[in-house]
Write a protein that holds these residues in place. Structure first.
Motif, PDB file in Angstrom:
ATOM      1  N   LEU A  91      -7.148  10.530   4.940  1.00 14.71           N
ATOM      2  CA  LEU A  91      -6.380   9.482   4.276  1.00 14.71           C
ATOM      3  C   LEU A  91      -5.719   8.607   5.326  1.00 14.71           C
ATOM      4  O   LEU A  91      -5.170   9.110   6.301  1.00 14.71           O
ATOM      5  CB  LEU A  91      -5.294  10.109   3.395  1.00 14.71           C
ATOM      6  CG  LEU A  91      -5.786  10.795   2.120  1.00 14.71           C
ATOM      7  CD1 LEU A  91      -4.700  11.684   1.554  1.00 14.71           C
ATOM      8  CD2 LEU A  91      -6.217   9.750   1.099  1.00 14.71           C
ATOM      9  N   ASP A  92      -5.782   7.327   5.123  1.00 13.95           N
ATOM     10  CA  ASP A  92      -5.133   6.404   6.052  1.00 13.95           C
ATOM     11  C   ASP A  92      -3.844   5.908   5.390  1.00 13.95           C
ATOM     12  O   ASP A  92      -3.832   4.895   4.714  1.00 13.95           O
ATOM     13  CB  ASP A  92      -6.082   5.251   6.371  1.00 13.95           C
ATOM     14  CG  ASP A  92      -5.410   4.201   7.232  1.00 13.95           C
ATOM     15  OD1 ASP A  92      -4.448   4.557   7.945  1.00 13.95           O
ATOM     16  OD2 ASP A  92      -5.830   3.031   7.176  1.00 13.95           O
ATOM     17  N   VAL A  93      -2.794   6.680   5.572  1.00 17.01           N
ATOM     18  CA  VAL A  93      -1.516   6.340   4.948  1.00 17.01           C
ATOM     19  C   VAL A  93      -0.455   6.292   6.040  1.00 17.01           C
ATOM     20  O   VAL A  93      -0.230   7.284   6.720  1.00 17.01           O
ATOM     21  CB  VAL A  93      -1.137   7.405   3.893  1.00 17.01           C
ATOM     22  CG1 VAL A  93       0.278   7.189   3.392  1.00 17.01           C
ATOM     23  CG2 VAL A  93      -2.115   7.371   2.734  1.00 17.01           C
ATOM     24  N   PRO A  94       0.178   5.140   6.243  1.00 21.78           N
ATOM     25  CA  PRO A  94       1.181   5.071   7.317  1.00 21.78           C
ATOM     26  C   PRO A  94       2.379   5.986   7.036  1.00 21.78           C
ATOM     27  O   PRO A  94       2.860   6.055   5.900  1.00 21.78           O
ATOM     28  CB  PRO A  94       1.627   3.606   7.301  1.00 21.78           C
ATOM     29  CG  PRO A  94       0.657   2.876   6.445  1.00 21.78           C
ATOM     30  CD  PRO A  94       0.023   3.871   5.534  1.00 21.78           C
ATOM     31  N   VAL A  95       2.801   6.704   8.066  1.00 20.54           N
ATOM     32  CA  VAL A  95       4.030   7.504   7.983  1.00 20.54           C
ATOM     33  C   VAL A  95       5.058   6.807   8.865  1.00 20.54           C
ATOM     34  O   VAL A  95       4.922   6.760  10.078  1.00 20.54           O
ATOM     35  CB  VAL A  95       3.783   8.939   8.485  1.00 20.54           C
ATOM     36  CG1 VAL A  95       5.083   9.729   8.479  1.00 20.54           C
ATOM     37  CG2 VAL A  95       2.741   9.627   7.621  1.00 20.54           C
ATOM     38  N   ILE A  96       6.056   6.212   8.237  1.00 19.13           N
ATOM     39  CA  ILE A  96       7.031   5.428   8.986  1.00 19.13           C
ATOM     40  C   ILE A  96       8.238   6.298   9.313  1.00 19.13           C
ATOM     41  O   ILE A  96       8.842   6.890   8.417  1.00 19.13           O
ATOM     42  CB  ILE A  96       7.512   4.208   8.160  1.00 19.13           C
ATOM     43  CG1 ILE A  96       6.327   3.466   7.527  1.00 19.13           C
ATOM     44  CG2 ILE A  96       8.378   3.294   9.014  1.00 19.13           C
ATOM     45  CD1 ILE A  96       5.532   2.636   8.465  1.00 19.13           C
ATOM     46  N   ILE A 109       7.646   9.026  -0.710  1.00 21.49           N
ATOM     47  CA  ILE A 109       6.293   8.507  -0.893  1.00 21.49           C
ATOM     48  C   ILE A 109       6.427   7.212  -1.672  1.00 21.49           C
ATOM     49  O   ILE A 109       6.942   7.204  -2.793  1.00 21.49           O
ATOM     50  CB  ILE A 109       5.391   9.508  -1.642  1.00 21.49           C
ATOM     51  CG1 ILE A 109       5.291  10.795  -0.830  1.00 21.49           C
ATOM     52  CG2 ILE A 109       4.009   8.891  -1.898  1.00 21.49           C
ATOM     53  CD1 ILE A 109       4.384  11.850  -1.439  1.00 21.49           C
ATOM     54  N   ARG A 110       6.026   6.123  -1.052  1.00 18.86           N
ATOM     55  CA  ARG A 110       6.168   4.824  -1.688  1.00 18.86           C
ATOM     56  C   ARG A 110       4.809   4.347  -2.168  1.00 18.86           C
ATOM     57  O   ARG A 110       3.826   4.353  -1.426  1.00 18.86           O
ATOM     58  CB  ARG A 110       6.750   3.811  -0.695  1.00 18.86           C
ATOM     59  CG  ARG A 110       8.134   4.196  -0.226  1.00 18.86           C
ATOM     60  CD  ARG A 110       8.925   2.971   0.117  1.00 18.86           C
ATOM     61  NE  ARG A 110       9.043   2.099  -1.044  1.00 18.86           N
ATOM     62  CZ  ARG A 110       9.252   0.793  -0.978  1.00 18.86           C
ATOM     63  NH1 ARG A 110       9.329   0.205   0.187  1.00 18.86           N
ATOM     64  NH2 ARG A 110       9.350   0.068  -2.069  1.00 18.86           N
ATOM     65  N   LYS A 111       4.805   3.955  -3.412  1.00 22.22           N
ATOM     66  CA  LYS A 111       3.562   3.410  -3.954  1.00 22.22           C
ATOM     67  C   LYS A 111       3.833   2.020  -4.471  1.00 22.22           C
ATOM     68  O   LYS A 111       4.882   1.752  -5.052  1.00 22.22           O
ATOM     69  CB  LYS A 111       3.064   4.305  -5.091  1.00 22.22           C
ATOM     70  CG  LYS A 111       2.645   5.682  -4.602  1.00 22.22           C
ATOM     71  CD  LYS A 111       1.640   6.303  -5.528  1.00 22.22           C
ATOM     72  CE  LYS A 111       1.021   7.524  -4.879  1.00 22.22           C
ATOM     73  NZ  LYS A 111      -0.014   8.133  -5.688  1.00 22.22           N
ATOM     74  N   ALA A 112       2.882   1.151  -4.267  1.00 21.48           N
ATOM     75  CA  ALA A 112       3.071  -0.229  -4.676  1.00 21.48           C
ATOM     76  C   ALA A 112       2.985  -0.361  -6.189  1.00 21.48           C
ATOM     77  O   ALA A 112       3.704  -1.136  -6.806  1.00 21.48           O
ATOM     78  CB  ALA A 112       2.023  -1.113  -4.014  1.00 21.48           C
ATOM     79  N   TYR A 124       0.532  13.893  -4.483  1.00 23.71           N
ATOM     80  CA  TYR A 124       0.903  12.504  -4.775  1.00 23.71           C
ATOM     81  C   TYR A 124       0.299  11.471  -3.827  1.00 23.71           C
ATOM     82  O   TYR A 124       0.400  10.281  -4.074  1.00 23.71           O
ATOM     83  CB  TYR A 124       2.427  12.356  -4.804  1.00 23.71           C
ATOM     84  CG  TYR A 124       2.884  11.175  -5.641  1.00 23.71           C
ATOM     85  CD1 TYR A 124       2.264  10.890  -6.861  1.00 23.71           C
ATOM     86  CD2 TYR A 124       3.911  10.344  -5.230  1.00 23.71           C
ATOM     87  CE1 TYR A 124       2.667   9.810  -7.638  1.00 23.71           C
ATOM     88  CE2 TYR A 124       4.335   9.261  -6.000  1.00 23.71           C
ATOM     89  CZ  TYR A 124       3.701   8.999  -7.203  1.00 23.71           C
ATOM     90  OH  TYR A 124       4.109   7.933  -7.968  1.00 23.71           O
ATOM     91  N   ILE A 125      -0.309  11.940  -2.731  1.00 22.38           N
ATOM     92  CA  ILE A 125      -0.982  10.949  -1.884  1.00 22.38           C
ATOM     93  C   ILE A 125      -2.457  10.893  -2.297  1.00 22.38           C
ATOM     94  O   ILE A 125      -2.978   9.834  -2.635  1.00 22.38           O
ATOM     95  CB  ILE A 125      -0.853  11.303  -0.392  1.00 22.38           C
ATOM     96  CG1 ILE A 125       0.618  11.368   0.014  1.00 22.38           C
ATOM     97  CG2 ILE A 125      -1.618  10.299   0.450  1.00 22.38           C
ATOM     98  CD1 ILE A 125       1.276  10.065   0.324  1.00 22.38           C
ATOM     99  N   ARG A 170       0.829  -1.204   0.000  1.00 16.28           N
ATOM    100  CA  ARG A 170       0.000   0.000   0.000  1.00 16.28           C
ATOM    101  C   ARG A 170       0.863   1.253   0.000  1.00 16.28           C
ATOM    102  O   ARG A 170       2.061   1.200   0.252  1.00 16.28           O
ATOM    103  CB  ARG A 170      -0.915  -0.014   1.231  1.00 16.28           C
ATOM    104  CG  ARG A 170      -0.140  -0.110   2.538  1.00 16.28           C
ATOM    105  CD  ARG A 170      -1.057  -0.325   3.713  1.00 16.28           C
ATOM    106  NE  ARG A 170      -1.819   0.876   3.974  1.00 16.28           N
ATOM    107  CZ  ARG A 170      -2.371   1.169   5.141  1.00 16.28           C
ATOM    108  NH1 ARG A 170      -2.238   0.344   6.163  1.00 16.28           N
ATOM    109  NH2 ARG A 170      -3.053   2.279   5.308  1.00 16.28           N
ATOM    110  N   THR A 171       0.231   2.357  -0.314  1.00 11.11           N
ATOM    111  CA  THR A 171       0.957   3.618  -0.312  1.00 11.11           C
ATOM    112  C   THR A 171       1.363   3.951   1.124  1.00 11.11           C
ATOM    113  O   THR A 171       0.554   3.841   2.034  1.00 11.11           O
ATOM    114  CB  THR A 171       0.050   4.736  -0.857  1.00 11.11           C
ATOM    115  OG1 THR A 171      -0.318   4.386  -2.190  1.00 11.11           O
ATOM    116  CG2 THR A 171       0.764   6.069  -0.849  1.00 11.11           C
ATOM    117  N   HIS A 172       2.630   4.290   1.305  1.00 13.44           N
ATOM    118  CA  HIS A 172       3.065   4.732   2.628  1.00 13.44           C
ATOM    119  C   HIS A 172       4.219   5.713   2.484  1.00 13.44           C
ATOM    120  O   HIS A 172       4.733   5.922   1.389  1.00 13.44           O
ATOM    121  CB  HIS A 172       3.436   3.541   3.511  1.00 13.44           C
ATOM    122  CG  HIS A 172       4.598   2.728   3.012  1.00 13.44           C
ATOM    123  ND1 HIS A 172       4.487   1.787   2.026  1.00 13.44           N
ATOM    124  CD2 HIS A 172       5.896   2.726   3.369  1.00 13.44           C
ATOM    125  CE1 HIS A 172       5.673   1.222   1.795  1.00 13.44           C
ATOM    126  NE2 HIS A 172       6.544   1.790   2.599  1.00 13.44           N
TER     127      HIS A 172
END
Ligand SMILES: Cc1cc2nc3c(=O)[nH]c(=O)nc-3n(C[C@H](O)[C@H](O)[C@H](O)COP(=O)(O)O)c2cc1C
Ligand code: FES
Lengths: 165, 634
Positions: free
Chosen positions: B52-57, B73-76, B98-99, B20-22
């Motif tokens: 938006l539910d996007v994990p920020v690591i 920003i990582r997208k699968a 981009y998110i 997933r996008t994270h």
């Protein structure tokens, strides 16, 4: 400054859970400093008695390491990095500017207890050199003039309040 | 839980994240100093605003400290993009673009982000990755250092599980064939140390990780502990198994609170999963690790001094033998290795000796981790094969010198190392070549200097450091370095004579001979190398009272160029702390040299469009009042 009985109470709390092992000396001093902000003379005596060693031995260790302070910190502890990168970027000019503006030398606390000043060797942000810290806040790429300006919000007003409070 | 079950759980969590996008945000001390916490807060707000539910690591250091805070920003199913020097102000744009949307905001991007082979990530647009080889740093900046599952999912602890089924002979044999040498500076063969410790009589035995990192310009051990602590813990545990120890300590300097915190979290998580404890993974082997926080003394990094500090004493080195392997902590056999040394262990055991031996030089296998700082464009970390040249490191990886200035020297190894000149830019660096050049690998801190840095001042700086940090046990180290410092101060203030250079050389030899530990024995290195490669600068200071770099205060004057000074501007007049600058409206400003304390404020505040304040050296080059000087150099 912390009241004497308050500090001895804090110290007994620390000692309560610890063994009387000579090897604990440094960590006891560290905990004392973490609690009280510095290591009062009486604390050294108490720790010496607790561990059953002469006070001079505690004194010897406390003065050997850079971390330990024998005087209370100011309300706004100011640190100037004197690591290699910071030195080469003019760190000494920053230290001099702060010494001049605060009218204290590195290692001292101002008479009103508002500021203390210290030099450290590299805080690991060399790419932002020269670096200073006031409290937790990092001030990157300092210049002598910026250092002077950075102090302003922390100065005490005549009523003893901080502009930053 | 069996290890296979632990792995399965970790992998499924990891794969779920990859699917997933994270976002990844650099949040080691370097990233935080540059403001990553503000960016993380802003991201949280913005994501919430868009629901938006996007994990920020929060990952560790990505090596590119100059670009901090870094956000990826990582997208699968689409390009992953890296953004440099992100501020809270541009966060809404990134999230919106981009998110929430499909616009990768390329005008803000540093490059694309790819996870390549060998489990390392790179930004292919940056040429530096061609020259790097990341073995120790390969997970740094990719995983959440506070989440053990990320480490396990990327292969972590599987080697420990394998090692527990090997004999210690096999493990140490593998180490020996790999040719691994200690990364703490001296380059002692690691397998030899382990073997000595294993054979030593006495119980219990101890394993200590040296994370004192006292060199005032190096931070790679901090980065490793803050970005990938489990790698070190796994290495230490394998060491414990191989030598028969039950207890380990990580000795970290107190100035590294974040590293201490992350190691503590890592230890707790590993213990919880049974990867540390009294019976690791049901093997019957028990090993526990504790943190010992140093109290701030450079000499504490020396092995016997470190043990003294851990025993609660003053950190004073003692004579060896006996080595720590025979009589270390509490007089028991003790294995002491550097952070990076331990970090190599899991991979060596996993991939076999050839894995390490296939890179590096004849005498120095594997990679070297350097920190690049000073007058270099892309400061940060770099991991390269041993034998890489300085030019490659400073120019191809570091991006060259800042501004349009000239490279002058690079300081390697901190107070024990030396300053190397242009002529050595093309020599390969490893333990042996550095020693030949009069320096040493030391910590791996590399500080680049340009024409505005004074070599004599640099030598004085390091001597000042060594003098302060000498524990005082050896007379030559305590007083000899002080005497050297006095001579250097004489030189930088124009009071020295040429024959003082000979006295420096003589003293340097005496300090080396008369000191017990590495601190005193290497303290003269910065002086010796600058005398060897930059003798002319010493002579210019002494003979001509000139500091060409305009650093040494007593040899410079500040001067305001009358033809550049804007007559209406009063910045310098108003800010000079000693009121040394005079000049009414409509006149050019003049510095009263009697009052001037050379604090540098006027140079600092003079607006760049005028650029009227210069430093001159020697002092006698100050134009006499009345005469105008056309040019001058900063
Ligand atoms: C003054 C002095 C400071 C040292 N500081 C460190 C240090 O901060 N970190 C480190 O790993 N080794 C340091 N060393 C080297 C250690 O004594 C020791 O050689 C090393 O930790 C062994 O680990 P290794 O075999 O993995 O290199 C220092 C040595 C001296 C003489
Ligand atoms: S030298 Fe100042 S942060 Fe490293």
């Amino acid at each position: 400054m912390i009241a004497r009985d308050q500090s001895s109470q804090a110290l007994s709390q620390i000692l309560e859970s610890r063994s009387r092992d000579r090897g604990n000396l440094i960590s006891l001093l560290q905990e004392t400093q973490a609690k009280l902000g510095y290591i009062p003379r009486e604390a050294m005596q108490t720790i010496a008695d607790f561990l059953g060693i002469p006070r001079v031995e505690v004194w010897g260790v406390a003065t050997f390491y850079n971390q330990f302070r024998l005087t209370p910190l100011g309300k706004h502890h100011t640190v100037v990095c004197m690591g290699t990168a910071c030195h080469l970027a003019g760190g000494n000019l920053i230290l001099e500017a702060l010494e001049r503006e605060l009218d204290i030398k590195a290692g001292e606390t101002s008479a009103d207890g508002n500021f203390s000043l210290e030099r450290v060797a590299c805080i690991g942000c060399c790419m932002l050199a020269p670096v200073a810290l006031i409290g937790d806040r990092i001030y990157p790429r300092m210049t002598p003039f910026k250092a002077e300006e950075a102090l302003i919000p922390y100065r005490q007003n005549s009523d003893g309040k901080n502009t930053a409070d | 839980m069996s290890f296979a079950a632990i792995q399965d759980r970790a992998r499924s969590e990891w794969e779920n994240l990859q699917g997933r996008t994270h976002m990844l945000v650099s949040a080691a001390t370097c990233g935080r100093a540059a403001g990553s916490q503000d960016v993380i807060d802003a991201l949280g707000k913005e994501l919430a605003r868009h629901s938006l539910d996007v994990p920020v690591i929060q990952v560790g250091c990505m090596e590119l400290c100059y670009a901090d805070p870094l956000v990826i920003i990582r997208k699968a199913d689409s390009l992953s993009v890296a953004y440099a020097n992100v501020t809270p102000e541009i966060v809404p744009r990134l999230v919106e673009g981009y998110i929430a949307g499909e616009d990768p905001c390329l005008e803000l991007a540093l490059g694309t982000y790819e996870e390549g082979e060998g489990e390392t990530a790179c930004i292919p647009e940056l040429p530096r990755y061609e020259h790097e080889l990341r073995l120790v740093l390969r997970r740094c900046g990719r995983i959440d250092p506070e989440n053990i599952d990320h480490y396990i999912a990327t292969g972590g602890y599987s080697v420990l599980e394998k090692a527990l089924r090997m004999s210690s002979d096999d493990i140490i044999g593998e180490l020996e064939r790999s040719g691994l040498r200690g990364r703490g500076g001296a380059g002692f063969p690691t397998s030899k140390k382990w073997e000595q410790c294993r054979k030593a009589e006495g119980k219990p035995k101890y394993v200590i990780c040296n994370a004192d990192e006292g060199d005032p310009g190096a931070f790679m051990d901090r980065v490793v502990l803050e970005s990938d602590p489990h790698q070190v813990i796994e290495g230490m545990t394998i060491a414990g198994y191989a030598i028969g120890a039950e207890r380990g300590y990580v000795y970290v300097r107190a100035e590294y609170p974040l590293a201490i915190r992350r190691v503590r979290i890592a230890l707790e998580q590993a213990t919880e999963l049974g990867l540390l404890g009294d019976d690791i993974l049901g093997s019957g082997f028990g090993f526990n690790i504790e943190i010992a926080a140093g109290a701030g003394a450079f000499v504490s990094g020396e092995s016997t001094a470190l043990v003294a500090a851990m025993e609660g004493r003053r950190s004073e080195p003692r004579t060896r033998p006996p080595r720590l392997a025979e009589a270390g902590l509490w007089g028991k056999p003790t294995l002491l290795n550097n952070v990076k040394t331990f970090a190599y262990i899991p991979s060596i055991v996993e991939h076999g000796a050839d894995w390490l031996a296939s890179s590096g030089t004849e005498g120095s296998k594997g990679t070297a981790v350097f920190t690049l700082a000073g007058k270099v464009v892309s400061s940060g970390l770099a991991e390269v094969p041993m034998g890489t040249t300085l030019r490659r490191l400073i120019y191809d990886i570091g991006g060259g010198i800042t501004g349009d200035r000239q490279f002058k020297a690079v300081q390697i190894g901190g107070p024990s190392g030396g300053c190397l000149p242009v002529s050595l830019l093309d020599s390969p660096i490893d333990y042996d070549s550095l020693r030949e050049a009069g320096s040493m690998m030391g910590s791996g801190g590399m500080i680049v200097m340009d024409e505005n840095n004074c070599m004599v001042d640099a030598a004085r700086y390091f001597l000042d450091f060594s003098t302060r940090e000498s524990c005082g046990k050896c007379t030559m180290c305590r007083l000899g370095t002080l005497q050297m410092l006095r001579i250097l101060e004489d030189i930088t203030s124009g009071r020295a004579k040429l024959k003082d250079m000979d006295r420096l050389l003589q003293l340097a030899e005496d300090v080396k001979d008369g000191s017990l530990c590495g601190l005193g024995r290497t303290a003269p290195n910065p002086v010796l190398t600058t005398l060897r490669y930059f003798k002319d600068e010493y002579e210019a200071h002494i003979r001509d009272k000139t500091c060409a770099a305009r650093v040494c205060k007593d040899l410079i004057v500040y001067y305001i160029l009358p033809d550049r000074c804007d007559r209406a501007c009063e910045h310098c007049v108003l800010t000079c702390p000693t009121e040394a600058i005079k000049g009414g409206k409509g006149e050019s400003k003049v510095i009263d040299q009697e009052k001037c304390t050379k604090c540098g404020t006027c140079l600092d505040v003079c607006p760049p469009e005028y650029d009227a304040v210069v430093k001159l050296s020697p002092v006698s080059s100050l134009p006499s009042p009345g005469k105008t000087e056309r040019s001058g150099k900063r």
